[in-house]
Design a protein around this motif. Structure first.
Motif, PDB file in Angstrom:
ATOM      1  N   ASN A 170      -0.857 -49.746  48.129  1.00 45.06           N
ATOM      2  CA  ASN A 170      -1.793 -50.683  48.760  1.00 45.06           C
ATOM      3  C   ASN A 170      -1.011 -51.959  49.054  1.00 45.06           C
ATOM      4  N   VAL A 171      -1.079 -52.402  50.300  1.00 45.06           N
ATOM      5  CA  VAL A 171      -0.291 -53.566  50.718  1.00 45.06           C
ATOM      6  C   VAL A 171      -1.184 -54.568  51.428  1.00 45.06           C
ATOM      7  N   ARG A 172      -1.017 -55.826  51.059  1.00 43.71           N
ATOM      8  CA  ARG A 172      -1.625 -56.939  51.791  1.00 43.71           C
ATOM      9  C   ARG A 172      -0.484 -57.851  52.214  1.00 43.71           C
ATOM     10  N   LEU A 173      -0.317 -57.981  53.524  1.00 42.22           N
ATOM     11  CA  LEU A 173       0.768 -58.814  54.060  1.00 42.22           C
ATOM     12  C   LEU A 173       0.308 -60.251  54.252  1.00 42.22           C
ATOM     13  N   TYR A 174       1.196 -61.188  53.941  1.00 40.83           N
ATOM     14  CA  TYR A 174       0.979 -62.615  54.131  1.00 40.83           C
ATOM     15  C   TYR A 174       2.254 -63.207  54.704  1.00 40.83           C
ATOM     16  N   GLU A 175       2.382 -63.186  56.025  1.00 49.04           N
ATOM     17  CA  GLU A 175       3.577 -63.675  56.707  1.00 49.04           C
ATOM     18  C   GLU A 175       4.823 -62.993  56.147  1.00 49.04           C
ATOM     19  N   ASN A 176       5.671 -63.702  55.401  1.00 41.40           N
ATOM     20  CA  ASN A 176       6.880 -63.106  54.825  1.00 41.40           C
ATOM     21  C   ASN A 176       6.690 -62.701  53.368  1.00 41.40           C
TER      22      ASN A 176
END
Length: 171
Positions: A120-126
């Motif tokens: 499970n991935v939540r991206l926040y810019e870098n």
């Protein structure tokens, strides 16, 4: 209403509809690009996590340390419900020393757990917040969260929390 006013109203409405349609198409294109990027980033993160796991279990120090951010702000914690133990390391120097010592005290490689296929991935810019479960042949069920940072185009681990639940007993 005059013919000029009706014509003006008609063309203004038509232009507005065309503009709104273009904006909607652009929004859909942006959303589609983001989902493609999410899959690309997820694959890259998965590769980093699996390579870090392999390196740790195979006692490959150089490969292991390459997967981590080397800053004083990173953390690594373990909670083990099986033996009621807990450890916390704060900062690269402390994490690095902990792992070096562990590798020296336990030089024999361990069986590498089944590598991750889904996370499970939540991206926040870098940055990314990652969570998953993994079966470890020596420790049983583990739930992990990782804080990831993208540095120079590579995903690195900036935080790790592992909870070990052990093997379920048949009742």
């Amino acid at each position: 209403m005059s013919n000029k006013a009706i014509t003006f109203f008609f063309f203004t409405t038509l232009l507005c509809m065309i503009s709104c349609n273009d904006i909607t198409k652009e929004k859909i294109k942006i959303e589609a690009d983001q989902s493609i990027n999410l899959e690309v980033e997820k694959k890259a993160i998965l590769e980093t996590l699996n390579n870090e796991t392999k390196a740790a279990f195979q006692r490959d120090y150089e490969s292991w340390k390459d997967k981590w951010v080397h800053r004083s702000t990173i953390t690594k914690t373990y909670i083990n419900f099986v033996d009621n133990s807990f450890s916390e390391s704060v900062g690269w120097e402390e994490i690095n020393n902990f792992v070096k010592t562990f590798f020296e005290e336990h030089p024999e490689p361990e069986p590498v757990p089944a590598l991750l296929k889904d996370i499970n991935v939540r991206l926040y810019e870098n940055g990314a917040w990652v969570s998953y479960e993994q079966q470890d042949s020596l420790r049983g069920l583990k739930r992990e969260t990782r804080l990831m940072e993208k540095l120079n185009g590579q995903w690195k681990i900036a935080g790790m929390h592992t909870t070990i639940y052990g093997f379920q007993k048949d009742e």
